[in-house]
Design an enzyme around this catalytic site. Structure first.
Site, PDB file in Angstrom:
ATOM      1  N   ASP A  54       0.868  -1.174   0.000  1.00 33.16           N
ATOM      2  CA  ASP A  54       0.000   0.000   0.000  1.00 33.16           C
ATOM      3  C   ASP A  54       0.911   1.232   0.000  1.00 33.16           C
ATOM      4  OD1 ASP A  54      -1.721   2.183   0.931  1.00 33.16           O
ATOM      5  OD2 ASP A  54      -3.179   0.586   1.329  1.00 33.16           O
ATOM      6  N   SER A  83      -7.327  13.889 -14.288  1.00 28.98           N
ATOM      7  CA  SER A  83      -8.558  13.554 -14.999  1.00 28.98           C
ATOM      8  C   SER A  83      -9.213  14.821 -15.532  1.00 28.98           C
ATOM      9  CB  SER A  83      -9.506  12.868 -14.010  1.00 28.98           C
ATOM     10  OG  SER A  83     -10.806  12.824 -14.540  1.00 28.98           O
ATOM     11  N   ALA A  84      -9.967  14.671 -16.621  1.00 27.37           N
ATOM     12  CA  ALA A  84     -10.739  15.790 -17.156  1.00 27.37           C
ATOM     13  C   ALA A  84     -11.796  16.260 -16.163  1.00 27.37           C
ATOM     14  CB  ALA A  84     -11.403  15.376 -18.463  1.00 27.37           C
ATOM     15  N   TYR A 141     -13.930  12.587  -5.293  1.00 28.02           N
ATOM     16  CA  TYR A 141     -12.930  12.044  -6.228  1.00 28.02           C
ATOM     17  C   TYR A 141     -12.262  13.183  -7.001  1.00 28.02           C
ATOM     18  CZ  TYR A 141     -10.967   9.993 -10.451  1.00 28.02           C
ATOM     19  OH  TYR A 141     -10.114   9.671 -11.485  1.00 28.02           O
ATOM     20  N   LYS A 170      -8.258  14.698  -6.961  1.00 28.03           N
ATOM     21  CA  LYS A 170      -7.363  14.904  -8.116  1.00 28.03           C
ATOM     22  C   LYS A 170      -6.829  16.340  -8.121  1.00 28.03           C
ATOM     23  CE  LYS A 170      -7.381  10.865  -9.874  1.00 28.03           C
ATOM     24  NZ  LYS A 170      -6.157  10.071  -9.819  1.00 28.03           N
ATOM     25  N   PHE A 188      -9.052  11.973 -20.591  1.00 33.43           N
ATOM     26  CA  PHE A 188     -10.471  12.096 -20.906  1.00 33.43           C
ATOM     27  C   PHE A 188     -11.102  10.721 -20.614  1.00 33.43           C
ATOM     28  CE2 PHE A 188     -11.425  16.472 -21.925  1.00 33.43           C
ATOM     29  CZ  PHE A 188     -10.192  16.984 -21.583  1.00 33.43           C
ATOM     30  N   ARG A 196     -18.710  12.523 -24.996  1.00 33.12           N
ATOM     31  CA  ARG A 196     -17.434  12.443 -24.295  1.00 33.12           C
ATOM     32  C   ARG A 196     -16.309  12.167 -25.295  1.00 33.12           C
ATOM     33  NH1 ARG A 196     -20.524  13.913 -21.114  1.00 33.12           N
ATOM     34  NH2 ARG A 196     -20.940  13.226 -18.983  1.00 33.12           N
ATOM     35  N   GLY A 225     -25.272  15.101 -11.703  1.00 33.86           N
ATOM     36  CA  GLY A 225     -23.853  15.481 -11.778  1.00 33.86           C
ATOM     37  C   GLY A 225     -23.251  15.351 -13.168  1.00 33.86           C
ATOM     38  N   ASP A 226     -23.949  14.679 -14.105  1.00 36.40           N
ATOM     39  CA  ASP A 226     -23.395  14.526 -15.457  1.00 36.40           C
ATOM     40  C   ASP A 226     -23.442  15.847 -16.213  1.00 36.40           C
ATOM     41  OD1 ASP A 226     -22.665  11.904 -15.313  1.00 36.40           O
ATOM     42  OD2 ASP A 226     -24.231  11.138 -16.652  1.00 36.40           O
TER      43      ASP A 226
HETATM   44  P1  NAD Z   1      -7.703   0.875 -11.472  1.00 39.15           P
HETATM   45  O1  NAD Z   1      -8.525   0.838 -10.223  1.00 39.15           O
HETATM   46  O2  NAD Z   1      -7.884  -0.195 -12.471  1.00 39.15           O
HETATM   47  O3  NAD Z   1      -6.157   0.941 -11.079  1.00 39.15           O
HETATM   48  C1  NAD Z   1      -5.697   1.552  -9.886  1.00 39.15           C
HETATM   49  C2  NAD Z   1      -4.718   0.580  -9.236  1.00 39.15           C
HETATM   50  O4  NAD Z   1      -4.213   1.176  -8.036  1.00 39.15           O
HETATM   51  C3  NAD Z   1      -5.359  -0.744  -8.841  1.00 39.15           C
HETATM   52  O5  NAD Z   1      -4.548  -1.803  -9.306  1.00 39.15           O
HETATM   53  C4  NAD Z   1      -5.396  -0.699  -7.313  1.00 39.15           C
HETATM   54  O6  NAD Z   1      -5.276  -1.992  -6.754  1.00 39.15           O
HETATM   55  C5  NAD Z   1      -4.209   0.201  -7.015  1.00 39.15           C
HETATM   56  N1  NAD Z   1      -4.282   0.921  -5.736  1.00 39.15           N
HETATM   57  C6  NAD Z   1      -5.305   1.685  -5.267  1.00 39.15           C
HETATM   58  N2  NAD Z   1      -4.980   2.208  -4.076  1.00 39.15           N
HETATM   59  C7  NAD Z   1      -3.726   1.782  -3.782  1.00 39.15           C
HETATM   60  C8  NAD Z   1      -2.830   1.997  -2.697  1.00 39.15           C
HETATM   61  N3  NAD Z   1      -3.176   2.754  -1.643  1.00 39.15           N
HETATM   62  N4  NAD Z   1      -1.609   1.412  -2.735  1.00 39.15           N
HETATM   63  C9  NAD Z   1      -1.237   0.655  -3.792  1.00 39.15           C
HETATM   64  N5  NAD Z   1      -2.045   0.410  -4.844  1.00 39.15           N
HETATM   65  C10 NAD Z   1      -3.273   0.978  -4.847  1.00 39.15           C
HETATM   66  O7  NAD Z   1      -7.932   2.320 -12.140  1.00 39.15           O
HETATM   67  P2  NAD Z   1      -7.506   2.854 -13.575  1.00 39.15           P
HETATM   68  O8  NAD Z   1      -8.738   3.029 -14.381  1.00 39.15           O
HETATM   69  O9  NAD Z   1      -6.387   2.069 -14.107  1.00 39.15           O
HETATM   70  O10 NAD Z   1      -7.023   4.312 -13.179  1.00 39.15           O
HETATM   71  C11 NAD Z   1      -5.663   4.594 -12.899  1.00 39.15           C
HETATM   72  C12 NAD Z   1      -5.545   6.045 -12.462  1.00 39.15           C
HETATM   73  O11 NAD Z   1      -6.061   6.898 -13.490  1.00 39.15           O
HETATM   74  C13 NAD Z   1      -6.340   6.378 -11.200  1.00 39.15           C
HETATM   75  O12 NAD Z   1      -5.581   7.297 -10.429  1.00 39.15           O
HETATM   76  C14 NAD Z   1      -7.578   7.053 -11.746  1.00 39.15           C
HETATM   77  O13 NAD Z   1      -8.133   7.971 -10.826  1.00 39.15           O
HETATM   78  C15 NAD Z   1      -7.030   7.768 -12.955  1.00 39.15           C
HETATM   79  N6  NAD Z   1      -8.051   8.034 -13.986  1.00 39.15           N
HETATM   80  C16 NAD Z   1      -8.798   6.997 -14.462  1.00 39.15           C
HETATM   81  C17 NAD Z   1      -9.786   7.231 -15.406  1.00 39.15           C
HETATM   82  C18 NAD Z   1     -10.660   6.114 -15.923  1.00 39.15           C
HETATM   83  O14 NAD Z   1     -11.709   6.395 -16.486  1.00 39.15           O
HETATM   84  N7  NAD Z   1     -10.278   4.848 -15.779  1.00 39.15           N
HETATM   85  C19 NAD Z   1      -9.996   8.545 -15.878  1.00 39.15           C
HETATM   86  C20 NAD Z   1      -9.196   9.571 -15.393  1.00 39.15           C
HETATM   87  C21 NAD Z   1      -8.218   9.306 -14.435  1.00 39.15           C
HETATM   88  N1  UDP Z   2     -23.820   6.704 -19.510  1.00 39.79           N
HETATM   89  C1  UDP Z   2     -25.054   6.140 -19.768  1.00 39.79           C
HETATM   90  N2  UDP Z   2     -25.350   4.926 -19.194  1.00 39.79           N
HETATM   91  C2  UDP Z   2     -24.484   4.249 -18.405  1.00 39.79           C
HETATM   92  C3  UDP Z   2     -23.218   4.838 -18.149  1.00 39.79           C
HETATM   93  C4  UDP Z   2     -22.918   6.063 -18.711  1.00 39.79           C
HETATM   94  O1  UDP Z   2     -25.864   6.700 -20.485  1.00 39.79           O
HETATM   95  O2  UDP Z   2     -24.811   3.163 -17.890  1.00 39.79           O
HETATM   96  C5  UDP Z   2     -23.467   7.988 -20.143  1.00 39.79           C
HETATM   97  C6  UDP Z   2     -23.169   9.122 -19.164  1.00 39.79           C
HETATM   98  O3  UDP Z   2     -24.356   9.820 -18.844  1.00 39.79           O
HETATM   99  C7  UDP Z   2     -22.176   9.972 -19.965  1.00 39.79           C
HETATM  100  C8  UDP Z   2     -21.422   8.946 -20.810  1.00 39.79           C
HETATM  101  O4  UDP Z   2     -22.262   7.796 -20.860  1.00 39.79           O
HETATM  102  O5  UDP Z   2     -22.868  10.842 -20.841  1.00 39.79           O
HETATM  103  C9  UDP Z   2     -20.064   8.545 -20.233  1.00 39.79           C
HETATM  104  O6  UDP Z   2     -20.239   8.141 -18.887  1.00 39.79           O
HETATM  105  P1  UDP Z   2     -19.057   7.470 -18.055  1.00 39.79           P
HETATM  106  O7  UDP Z   2     -19.580   7.176 -16.688  1.00 39.79           O
HETATM  107  O8  UDP Z   2     -18.479   6.353 -18.838  1.00 39.79           O
HETATM  108  O9  UDP Z   2     -17.950   8.617 -18.006  1.00 39.79           O
HETATM  109  P2  UDP Z   2     -17.991  10.099 -17.383  1.00 39.79           P
HETATM  110  O10 UDP Z   2     -19.381  10.435 -16.994  1.00 39.79           O
HETATM  111  O11 UDP Z   2     -17.077   9.995 -16.215  1.00 39.79           O
HETATM  112  O12 UDP Z   2     -17.475  10.989 -18.450  1.00 39.79           O
END
Ligand code: NAD
Ligand code: UDP
Length: 337
Positions: free
Chosen positions: A58, A124-125, A148, A152, A177, A230, A293-294
């Site tokens: 961790d 993140s966006a 969340y 960030k 994104f 998106r 929130g969307d």
């Molecule tokens: P994910 O949950 O698949 O990967 C995150 C990893 O971090 C996991 O393997 C988890 O086990 C590990 N982890 C969490 N807390 C931990 C800790 N305290 N110590 C060690 N390991 C830990 O998520 P992801 O989709 O791969 O996202 C990766 C990063 O990108 C995250 O920071 C997320 O917020 C960011 N992000 C993701 C998205 C998305 O849509 N997936 C979009 C924007 C930003």
């Molecule tokens: N969305 C949807 N049904 C779902 C999940 C998402 O219509 O079950 C829509 C949501 O309202 C948004 C888009 O898909 O317009 C992308 O959503 P997602 O949760 O994947 O990403 P984020 O909202 O974080 O951009």
């Protein structure tokens, strides 16, 4: 280079590990596996040859992490580890701040003790909130609407302040994104726990028969078909953005900020249609209320990354849906055997 990847067993981390190994880097992955499985790392090593050591840890355990930096000669860190479910963050704000903000501070302390001062961070966006216009450039106002998103933004601030206080640091904030899709091998992909929140994994589970139909959250947005728009980016393009960031900034101190997106928007119904084409079956759907929130639409201006990092997304919407479907259909239960 030797790169320490936090969260490297996760969705984006595992895809980035493949690209890093293929580019010849040595990797140390630190992951507590709270949202991933060690099997993902086995699959990474099936795809790519090279040196990768997984340490189950961790990142909030500063002492243990400091030891890792003492024993491994790490050149740079890519920091993915964190919790990422927006809805859950509203129910568990303290856990989110502890993991995402506290975890990052612990990591920075261990890095400093180990004389490692290059970090690429997964932002993140979501830090743009509800943007006043699209496309979004990096200098748009920043805000958040849930814990969340705040976590960030807080980490971005911590990193900027750190760099301002000590100019030896190279920090790169990558604002993703909407990452979707999977590695074209079909060996690694997104493996969400429970019912997915995000659109693409939800559609995939309808296609595989685990969920009965897609619920489209609103068709009365001011967009071309009324559904949310998106900027979906193929996870392999996103992974390659991290390599470009390291290539450019590993040895250039400063605070560097980039949008990683394609620069074009796709609606919910367009994504559904593209997925139907990829899986060659109908995806039933119904229109339901908007999700609180969307926002209506969100897409990137990715030109700063194109110019400064010489990076741009190259994969199409069909690549995203075909690769996503290949992963889902070959691994209906994710990494669970
Ligand atoms: P994910 O949950 O698949 O990967 C995150 C990893 O971090 C996991 O393997 C988890 O086990 C590990 N982890 C969490 N807390 C931990 C800790 N305290 N110590 C060690 N390991 C830990 O998520 P992801 O989709 O791969 O996202 C990766 C990063 O990108 C995250 O920071 C997320 O917020 C960011 N992000 C993701 C998205 C998305 O849509 N997936 C979009 C924007 C930003
Ligand atoms: N969305 C949807 N049904 C779902 C999940 C998402 O219509 O079950 C829509 C949501 O309202 C948004 C888009 O898909 O317009 C992308 O959503 P997602 O949760 O994947 O990403 P984020 O909202 O974080 O951009």
């Amino acid at each position: 280079m030797k790169i320490l990847v936090t969260g490297g067993a996760g969705y984006i981390g595992s895809h980035t590990c493949v690209e890093l190994l293929e580019a010849g880097h040595d990797l140390v992955v630190v992951d507590n596996l709270c949202n991933s499985k060690a099997a993902a790392i086995d699959r990474v090593l099936e795809i790519a040859d090279g040196s990768l050591r997984l340490i189950e840890l961790d990142i909030r355990d500063t002492a243990a992490l400091t030891e890792v930096f003492q024993s491994e000669r790490v050149d740079a860190v890519i920091h993915f580890a964190g919790l990422k479910a927006v809805g859950e963050s509203t129910d568990l704000p303290v856990e989110y701040y502890d993991n995402n903000v506290g975890g990052t501070i612990s990591l920075l302390q261990a890095m400093d003790a180990g004389d490692v001062r290059t970090i690429v961070f997964s932002s993140s966006a979501t830090v743009y909130g509800d943007p006043h216009q699209v496309p979004i450039t990096e200098d748009f106002p920043l805000t958040a609407t849930n814990p969340y998103g705040w976590s960030k933004l807080m980490v971005e601030q911590v990193l900027k302040d750190l760099q301002a206080s000590d100019e030896r640091w190279s920090i790169t904030l990558l604002r993703y994104f909407n990452p979707v899709g999977a590695h074209p091998s079909g060996l690694i992909g997104e493996d969400p726990n429970g019912i997915p929140n995000n659109l693409m994994p939800y559609i995939s589970q309808v296609a595989i028969g685990k969920l009965d139909r897609l619920r489209v959250f609103g068709d009365d947005y001011p967009t071309r078909d009324g559904t949310g728009v998106r900027d979906y980016i193929h996870v392999v393009d996103l992974a390659q953005g991290h390599l470009a960031a390291l290539d450019t900034h590993a040895t250039t101190p400063g605070a560097h900020i980039y949008n990683l997106g394609t620069g074009s928007g796709v609606s919910v119904l367009e994504m559904r249609a593209a997925f139907e084409e990829a899986c060659e079956q109908a995806i039933p759907y119904e229109i339901v209320d908007r999700r609180p929130g969307d926002i209506a639409e969100c897409w990137a201006d990715p030109s700063r990354a194109r110019v400064a990092l010489n990076w741009q997304a190259t994969k199409s919407l069909m690549d995203m849906t075909r690769d996503g479907w290949r992963w889902q259909s070959r691994n209906p239960d994710g990494y669970q055997e």
